[in-house]
Design an enzyme around this catalytic site. Structure first.
Site, PDB file in Angstrom:
ATOM      1  N   ARG A 164       0.838  -1.213   0.000  1.00 41.13           N
ATOM      2  CA  ARG A 164       0.000   0.000   0.000  1.00 41.13           C
ATOM      3  C   ARG A 164       0.872   1.262   0.000  1.00 41.13           C
ATOM      4  O   ARG A 164       0.572   2.238   0.695  1.00 41.13           O
ATOM      5  CB  ARG A 164      -0.938   0.030   1.210  1.00 41.13           C
ATOM      6  CG  ARG A 164      -1.934  -1.088   1.283  1.00 41.13           C
ATOM      7  CD  ARG A 164      -2.962  -1.014   0.169  1.00 41.13           C
ATOM      8  NE  ARG A 164      -4.037  -1.961   0.384  1.00 41.13           N
ATOM      9  CZ  ARG A 164      -3.992  -3.238  -0.024  1.00 41.13           C
ATOM     10  NH1 ARG A 164      -2.945  -3.689  -0.679  1.00 41.13           N
ATOM     11  NH2 ARG A 164      -5.008  -4.034   0.194  1.00 41.13           N
ATOM     12  N   TYR A 214      -6.064 -17.316  -2.233  1.00 36.91           N
ATOM     13  CA  TYR A 214      -6.979 -16.849  -1.191  1.00 36.91           C
ATOM     14  C   TYR A 214      -8.149 -17.832  -1.039  1.00 36.91           C
ATOM     15  O   TYR A 214      -8.754 -18.236  -2.051  1.00 36.91           O
ATOM     16  CB  TYR A 214      -7.484 -15.459  -1.580  1.00 36.91           C
ATOM     17  CG  TYR A 214      -8.237 -14.760  -0.488  1.00 36.91           C
ATOM     18  CD1 TYR A 214      -7.565 -14.060   0.515  1.00 36.91           C
ATOM     19  CD2 TYR A 214      -9.626 -14.786  -0.458  1.00 36.91           C
ATOM     20  CE1 TYR A 214      -8.258 -13.410   1.517  1.00 36.91           C
ATOM     21  CE2 TYR A 214     -10.329 -14.136   0.543  1.00 36.91           C
ATOM     22  CZ  TYR A 214      -9.635 -13.448   1.532  1.00 36.91           C
ATOM     23  OH  TYR A 214     -10.323 -12.809   2.522  1.00 36.91           O
ATOM     24  N   SER A 239     -10.265  -0.601   4.017  1.00 38.11           N
ATOM     25  CA  SER A 239      -9.528  -0.923   5.251  1.00 38.11           C
ATOM     26  C   SER A 239      -9.029   0.368   5.874  1.00 38.11           C
ATOM     27  O   SER A 239      -8.338   1.148   5.220  1.00 38.11           O
ATOM     28  CB  SER A 239      -8.317  -1.797   4.940  1.00 38.11           C
ATOM     29  OG  SER A 239      -8.709  -2.994   4.335  1.00 38.11           O
ATOM     30  N   GLU A 252      -4.297   3.118   7.286  1.00 37.65           N
ATOM     31  CA  GLU A 252      -4.022   2.903   5.869  1.00 37.65           C
ATOM     32  C   GLU A 252      -4.660   4.050   5.078  1.00 37.65           C
ATOM     33  O   GLU A 252      -4.141   4.485   4.051  1.00 37.65           O
ATOM     34  CB  GLU A 252      -4.610   1.549   5.449  1.00 37.65           C
ATOM     35  CG  GLU A 252      -4.121   1.026   4.127  1.00 37.65           C
ATOM     36  CD  GLU A 252      -5.141   1.210   3.036  1.00 37.65           C
ATOM     37  OE1 GLU A 252      -4.794   1.826   2.018  1.00 37.65           O
ATOM     38  OE2 GLU A 252      -6.278   0.748   3.187  1.00 37.65           O
TER      39      GLU A 252
END
Ligand code: EPU
Length: 344
Positions: free
Chosen positions: A160, A190, A228, A324
């Site tokens: 990020r 995933y 997030s 974030e």
């Protein structure tokens, strides 16, 4: 001259009612040069769809909203090269590439925001990140008024993170060139994607990613949020192992040598914070890593909730979470502590 402040409500997915002194929507490259020539000595903020931003105060400067449009495709023997204007919507781009039978971006479906924002925080989901596809970024340097090209290495992509969050903050992303190799391989690491099996098509992965996100992540058009709110924290592996002894179900992921990444959502959830509210802001009930606006939340509500979450997680696990979401104060980027100090 008395200025009428512009509303930032349409330009932040948290849907906070904040204002900016001046705001211009950029639809043509020529507009940028004109604006730059007439620039004043004032703070600058470049915005896409505002899906990773928290405006902590009215912004006393100029906001540029990137709405540059267009996609140019170049086909080589082994790849498609897509030069995509910064103001294009990311998810629409993903849909369009799949319609054109150019797979690769399916794991990144439904990520909110623009193409121009995608390299800034190196968007990622379900085992894939933008850095894998980024060939070049073209930007307008607000300091010099010149256009600059950045190779993927120069973008300095991290988790990020990229150069555009640091020394190149004053660059508006004109276009991003993506390289989609024709030799396509599904990325199924995933959980919910692994169930699809190795024969999965890009379309099936796309649909599963959309369904997974829709089940867990709130739609900003319905419930304001910025994805997030915190990063997944990295700790030294010894600390991760000690925590694992105390909390055997704690999800731990490998990071660079000697370090491990923890699931912040799990920590917040285990701290019993799902559904916790401060004013109009709350911890999302399905994915604890997301803070939401239940209606009428102020920046102060979100900041106080974020501080509460960080404090509780630190008390219980000894792990300090870092936001974030990027915070924008009255004259530029700020951080949680600075924004909180301004409230007191
Ligand atoms: N978990 C809980 N409770 C929660 C939330 C998560 O127990 O309330 C557990 C999950 O069960 C799972 C683990 O925590 O074992 C991780 O959760 P999840 O798979 O939902 O992903 P995440 O680590 O919370 C990251 C990204 C998301 C991305 C997903 C999928 C960050 C900060 N977030 O979330 O990206 O979509 O992985 O790849 O890296 C974003 O950046 O805005 C974002 C949404």
């Amino acid at each position: 001259m008395q200025l009428t402040p512009a509303s930032l409500a349409p330009y932040n997915t948290f849907a906070l009612t904040q204002t900016a002194d001046r705001l211009t929507v950029i639809e043509q490259r020529e507009q940028l040069l004109e604006l730059w020539q007439a620039r004043q000595d004032e703070p600058l903020l470049i915005v896409g769809e505002g899906s990773n931003l928290l405006f902590t105060a009215p912004f006393h400067g100029l906001v540029l909203v990137n709405r540059l449009k267009g996609i140019v495709v170049n086909e080589t023997g082994d790849a498609w090269l897509l030069k995509v204007a910064g103001g294009e919507n990311w998810h629409q781009l993903v849909c369009w590439t799949l319609e054109q039978k150019m797979p690769g971006l399916e794991n990144l479906a439904l990520i909110p925001g623009t193409v121009g924002a995608s390299p800034i925080q190196n968007i990622g989901a379900y085992g894939v990140e933008l850095a894998q596809f980024c060939e070049q970024v073209e930007s307008f340097d607000w300091h010099s008024g010149e256009t600059r090209h950045w190779s993927a290495a120069e973008c300095a992509f991290g988790y990020r993170d990229s150069v555009f969050k640091h020394e190149a903050r004053h660059h508006l992303i004109l276009s991003v060139t993506l390289r989609l190799p024709k030799a396509w391989h599904p990325v199924l690491g995933y959980g919910p994607l692994a169930e699809l099996g190795e024969a999965a098509t890009a379309q099936q992965i796309f649909e599963r990613v959309c369904a997974t996100r829709q089940a867990k992540l709130p739609d900003p058009a319905v419930l304001g949020n910025a994805g997030s709110f915190f990063k997944n924290p990295k700790v030294v592996t010894a600390q991760a192992e000690a925590l694992r002894l105390a909390w055997p179900a704690l999800p731990v992921f490998a990071a660079e040598a000697g370090r491990s990444k923890l699931a912040a959502g799990w920590l917040i959830d285990k701290a019993g914070l799902k559904g916790t509210r401060v004013g109009g802001a709350g911890v999302h009930t399905e994915q604890a890593l997301v803070l939401v606006n239940h209606g009428g939340a102020t920046a102060e509500d979100v900041l106080r909730l974020a501080a509460l979450v960080r404090e509780r997680v630190e008390q219980l696990f000894g792990v300090r979470l870092e936001p974030e979401v990027r915070m924008m104060g009255p004259d530029g980027e700020t951080c949680l502590d600075e924004a909180l100090a301004c409230l007191n």
